[in-house]
Design a protein around this motif. Structure first.
Motif, PDB file in Angstrom:
ATOM      1  N   LYS A   9     -13.549 -11.579  81.511  1.00 46.01           N
ATOM      2  CA  LYS A   9     -14.536 -11.636  82.598  1.00 46.01           C
ATOM      3  C   LYS A   9     -15.850 -10.979  82.153  1.00 46.01           C
ATOM      4  O   LYS A   9     -16.934 -11.507  82.423  1.00 46.01           O
ATOM      5  CB  LYS A   9     -14.002 -10.917  83.846  1.00 46.01           C
ATOM      6  CG  LYS A   9     -13.010 -11.737  84.660  1.00 46.01           C
ATOM      7  CD  LYS A   9     -13.684 -12.868  85.420  1.00 46.01           C
ATOM      8  CE  LYS A   9     -12.719 -13.602  86.341  1.00 46.01           C
ATOM      9  NZ  LYS A   9     -13.249 -14.901  86.799  1.00 46.01           N
ATOM     10  N   GLU A  65     -12.478 -27.175  85.592  1.00 48.09           N
ATOM     11  CA  GLU A  65     -11.416 -26.283  85.127  1.00 48.09           C
ATOM     12  C   GLU A  65     -10.486 -27.031  84.173  1.00 48.09           C
ATOM     13  O   GLU A  65     -10.136 -26.546  83.102  1.00 48.09           O
ATOM     14  CB  GLU A  65     -10.617 -25.742  86.319  1.00 48.09           C
ATOM     15  CG  GLU A  65      -9.359 -24.955  85.955  1.00 48.09           C
ATOM     16  CD  GLU A  65      -9.644 -23.643  85.237  1.00 48.09           C
ATOM     17  OE1 GLU A  65     -10.680 -23.006  85.526  1.00 48.09           O
ATOM     18  OE2 GLU A  65      -8.824 -23.252  84.363  1.00 48.09           O
ATOM     19  N   GLU A 105     -15.880 -20.598  86.741  1.00 42.96           N
ATOM     20  CA  GLU A 105     -15.354 -19.405  87.418  1.00 42.96           C
ATOM     21  C   GLU A 105     -16.300 -18.935  88.524  1.00 42.96           C
ATOM     22  O   GLU A 105     -15.845 -18.508  89.595  1.00 42.96           O
ATOM     23  CB  GLU A 105     -15.067 -18.303  86.392  1.00 42.96           C
ATOM     24  CG  GLU A 105     -13.904 -18.698  85.486  1.00 42.96           C
ATOM     25  CD  GLU A 105     -13.516 -17.625  84.466  1.00 42.96           C
ATOM     26  OE1 GLU A 105     -14.019 -16.489  84.552  1.00 42.96           O
ATOM     27  OE2 GLU A 105     -12.693 -17.941  83.580  1.00 42.96           O
ATOM     28  N   ASP A 151      -6.910 -15.847  88.095  1.00 41.70           N
ATOM     29  CA  ASP A 151      -8.287 -15.828  88.587  1.00 41.70           C
ATOM     30  C   ASP A 151      -8.334 -16.094  90.083  1.00 41.70           C
ATOM     31  O   ASP A 151      -9.180 -15.538  90.796  1.00 41.70           O
ATOM     32  CB  ASP A 151      -9.132 -16.862  87.822  1.00 41.70           C
ATOM     33  CG  ASP A 151     -10.624 -16.598  88.002  1.00 41.70           C
ATOM     34  OD1 ASP A 151     -11.012 -15.412  88.072  1.00 41.70           O
ATOM     35  OD2 ASP A 151     -11.400 -17.565  88.095  1.00 41.70           O
TER      36      ASP A 151
END
Lengths: 577, 577
Positions: B543, B310, B357, B10
């Motif tokens: 995603k 995260e 994200e 990512d």
């Protein structure tokens, strides 16, 4: 460092002007003999003293001390023993107990306010007597007469305490897969074997004996949650007269958990090794019996949220009045105003205040429904209480947590320092969102199981009540939200057949939406009741200001949740998370 | 117990496909000499190893050990000394330093990802080198050439560390009323006297020397924030060659705070008693000089929110795949499915994932704006970065906290137990909402000071960017929100003259609204960039699923805030709160 004063004026207002519980009390055969408004007021005053003067000042010491485990024994903070004795001597452990067995028989609407004060004073301490009160409700309903006569008076007096032993390491929210076994014996008793975790007050040094209510499976039990039975398992065995003997049952506390908060509450691993137990209720019907206690506890959890938030708010308000930073009124660059002058600090304080006071009204409302069901045999009230129990548990603890975080934020850096006592409330209240069924489980209970039960009769009754409140006290913002909520409920009722996972997916958002709507109802009923209020001009003006803030600055959050639950669902692939 | 793997795929995607930073790098005179995509990828890989393998596994040990204060000395956990040395030897402390003084000169867009990994690994540990990096930015701009040559190489190498000494007991957010004094001496130096609190890494045992950047007032200083100067005050005095001597400056650590979290970060009371200091920059212009460092730190705070979230998310996802509770797929009453199969658990995980994200994309975006301003002298990029700095600090830490709480909730009761490591992330990340300017202060900076500066040029530029993104990748939900936001901004611009307190009152809600809009932009840009993505099918599908969840299940919260900021304000009487 942390202050607390019981919010007695608001408690009286809630009971006597807002919900007018005294009207039900005086018209009810049972309650009219037991309680009237003046007595209730005196009980609140006394509870306010005990909690604020005796218990609250040492909550921080309890947090620092915690509980100590040593070879099966658990030591609580020294002052807990003293305070627990005071609690028992004052009769507080008997407050809502059945008078037939030595209880005071007070209505839940009053008891819930005592519970709130206990939680403001010290959540960890409140659990020792709080769980006992819950266990008594189950015993009252499911134990035989001899057992009740033997055990209830000692639980009401606080001489003994009780637990609920549900969770196992691999079985938390999913009790159906539990492994604890109960072997029937020739004498009608059972031998219980298994290991339970997270058992609040499973072992401690405050009482002579501990009565465990334990869920276990009989040898021939059906699979899953239909095969669970409930057993009474004492720490020390009783003789035939119900007196405690020196014979210890075959059970032991294996350890205590180290937790984020409520350090002085003993969260125990309890190991049962052929421990002698007695069946409560019918075989395989244990979950329903335990849920009698669970539902009681879930309402009490709401009080934890409100109680913690009340204390955090009081301290934040005091700090905001004392702390000088920045210039709003003064023009002198060397001086500063109290931070309560800053609009953003006002926002944080009023948010906590509006949510906490609405939470209190909500607790009393639901408790009063339970009283009407119990003492007035009102089935509608029972249905409303049942529908709102998960909302009380989840919404009041979630907003209680938010309020504690916000009150901590008012302190800036000092809020993060242990010495100031604010961070403890954030840590302590956090558990209320988790135990007694996580708030996610509550949302599933609310949206998935109860919302559309009986064709949605209970929710429609509540919505009609909101509408009736609006006809007395018009509140355009609440009317608009109510209309949109009604449309949504109609639409969800149709969709739920086509898409069963819809209500599960949206459960939490739907519960939040419902909570903001109902808190709007609380504030609207409050405004309508201010005409009868006898708590003084300042109290009334404060209520008006807080209600106004709720309607314009908090309730609109509901539209976020409304937008979310109106969305159609896409399938989610768990392996892509 | 807590796992961590650096989200390298990512990170690469964010740098090279989403924001295409390599295009700016290769076209820029300075950066093209220093860095290219392959090198950046290798640096990320290596940072991922250091943080995940060396630092992350011992964050829990650090929490349990904390720092110890004894007669002015502060001891950090034993493994910190080892790990800090490794960090220095690997050159990580020099990552974004100026090459002229021994730094590696890496762009901020890369450094911000390293900072995120450090925060995922151990927030408390990250602060020792993190604050030093911030101090170097101020020194680079305000110190004279000799000072820079003497000090910067030793800070970049990690041999020494640095602090920022702002807060005093009575002066937190309001620095204008500080009391620390600086007396000019004949040799051009100053004697600094006063007491500072909450000084991160004010004293510790990881480095040979500590360079304090201290705010103080000159004798003739104007009142308030226009009378604050910045001083360089070393712990050990330097000789004329800039080498550390054994002569201790007259300053001492009076104590360390006991905090809710980041236990292994030394939060020091620092007492300066005629300590020798050197003016940095011009007299009375110290606040601006310190804000060079503060703005750097505020972006780094955003990385704390993302980093903590995260790690919490990774652990929650693992737990949700392992933990068996309830039946969704299986029909066997004795069995259970992984809880990740439950829609409400999916909701919690995807909420944390979508916010984390998007937060990462936002960090890289703002960092890249700073790079374009610094290396490309792009004034528009500077204006955007300046406007978004408070949003980064506040929105990313608020959503980081929410995500950590949600990830903890996935664990049920186990989330509350220290052993599982989840509660630490909630406690640790909580400070990021408070320090470096509380999130309320950030909101005032955003809404009150920057939003309508220059006639609102920066926000208009950002809104145009969102619109441009929509023309490439249509997203009706985002278009609708953008339209409503534009109308709101127009209306606020008019009202702010009539009602100056409006923006202050609504500052936090306005910042949240802006944050949800901008995260929508992040997800829309992400969707548009997936065509270039080389991270594999599963990455792309994940995603898409997360973006879909964001638009339908998270972004609609913006409508709650939109409703709130559209409300007119009633005057609030603080004495009625």
């Amino acid at each position: 460092m942390s202050i607390y004063q019981a919010p007695l004026a608001d408690m009286r207002f809630n009971l006597f002007q807002l919900w007018k519980v005294q009207q039900f009390w005086s018209g009810n055969n049972i309650l009219s003999e037991r309680i009237e408004a003046d007595t209730a007021s005196a009980i609140l005053d006394e509870a306010g003293k005990v909690t604020a003067e005796l218990i609250a000042p040492k909550a921080q010491l309890a947090d620092e001390t915690g509980v100590q485990w040593q070879v099966g024994n658990v030591t609580t903070p020294e002052h807990y023993k003293v305070n627990y004795q005071q609690l028992c001597e004052g009769g507080w452990t008997a407050l809502s107990g059945d008078p037939e067995y030595g209880g005071m028989g007070m209505p839940k609407s009053l008891a819930t306010l005592y519970e709130e004060m206990m939680c403001s004073a010290d959540i960890a301490f409140s659990l020792y007597s709080g769980l006992t009160a819950g266990a008594c409700v189950t015993l009252l309903q499911y134990a035989d007469e001899t057992t009740k006569q033997h055990i209830l008076p000692r639980l009401y007096s606080g001489e003994w305490s009780a637990t609920m032993c549900l969770t196992e390491a691999h079985a938390g929210s999913d009790l159906g897969i539990m492994r604890t076994q109960a072997k029937p014996q020739a004498d009608g008793s059972y031998l219980i074997s298994g290991s339970k975790i997270f058992i609040t007050a499973g072992e401690h040094d405050l009482t002579d004996n501990i009565i465990h209510l334990v869920l276990a499976k009989l040898p021939d039990a059906p699979a899953g949650s239909r095969g669970i039975s409930l057993f009474l398992v004492p720490k020390f065995m009783l003789d035939t007269n119900g007196h405690k003997t020196e014979l210890r049952n075959s059970l032991q506390c294996g350890s205590v958990e180290h937790k984020m908060g409520i350090h002085a509450s003993a969260s125990c691993v309890m190991n049962f090794d052929d421990a002698k137990g007695y069946l409560l209720g019918e075989p395989n019907k244990g979950l329903a019996a335990m849920f009698t206690m669970m539902n009681y506890e879930r309402l009490a959890m709401g009080s934890q949220g409100v109680g913690a938030a009340e204390r955090a708010f009081q301290n934040a308000r005091l700090y905001a009045n004392d702390r000088l930073q920045g210039r709003v009124v003064t023009k002198d660059a060397n001086k500063a105003d109290p931070i309560i002058q800053h609009p953003d600090v006002q926002r944080m304080l009023l948010t906590a205040k509006a949510l906490t006071e609405a939470g209190r009204s909500f607790s009393v409302y639901v408790a009063h429904q339970l009283d009407q069901a119990k003492f007035g045999e009102d089935q509608n009230a029972l249905a409303v209480a049942s529908l709102l129990t998960p909302v009380t548990k989840a919404f009041l603890t979630d907003r209680g947590f938010d309020s504690c975080v916000m009150a901590q934020q008012v302190f800036g850096g000092h809020g993060y320092i242990k010495e100031w006592g604010m961070e403890q409330w954030v840590r302590d209240v956090r558990i209320a969102q988790i135990y007694e069924g996580t708030n996610g489980i509550q949302a599933l209970d609310f949206a998935g199981r109860k919302l559309f039960a009986d064709g949605g009769a209970a929710i429609q009754q509540i919505l009609q009540e909101i509408a009736a409140g609006l006809s007395v006290s018009p509140q355009p913002a609440l009317s608009e939200l109510l209309n949109q909520y009604q449309v949504l409920i109609g639409s969800l009722a149709q969709q739920k057949e086509a898409l069963p996972s819809l209500l599960q997916s949206h459960a939490c958002d739907l519960l939040d939406l419902t909570g903001y709507l109902l808190f709007g109802h609380m504030w609207n009923k409050t405004l309508a009741a201010l005409g009868d209020c006898i708590e003084g001009e300042e109290f009334i003006a404060s209520k008006r200001q807080t209600a106004d803030f709720y309607f314009s600055r908090i309730m609109p959050k509901a539209y976020g949740y409304l937008h979310i639950v109106q969305q159609s669902l896409s399938a989610i692939n768990p392996s892509l998370i």
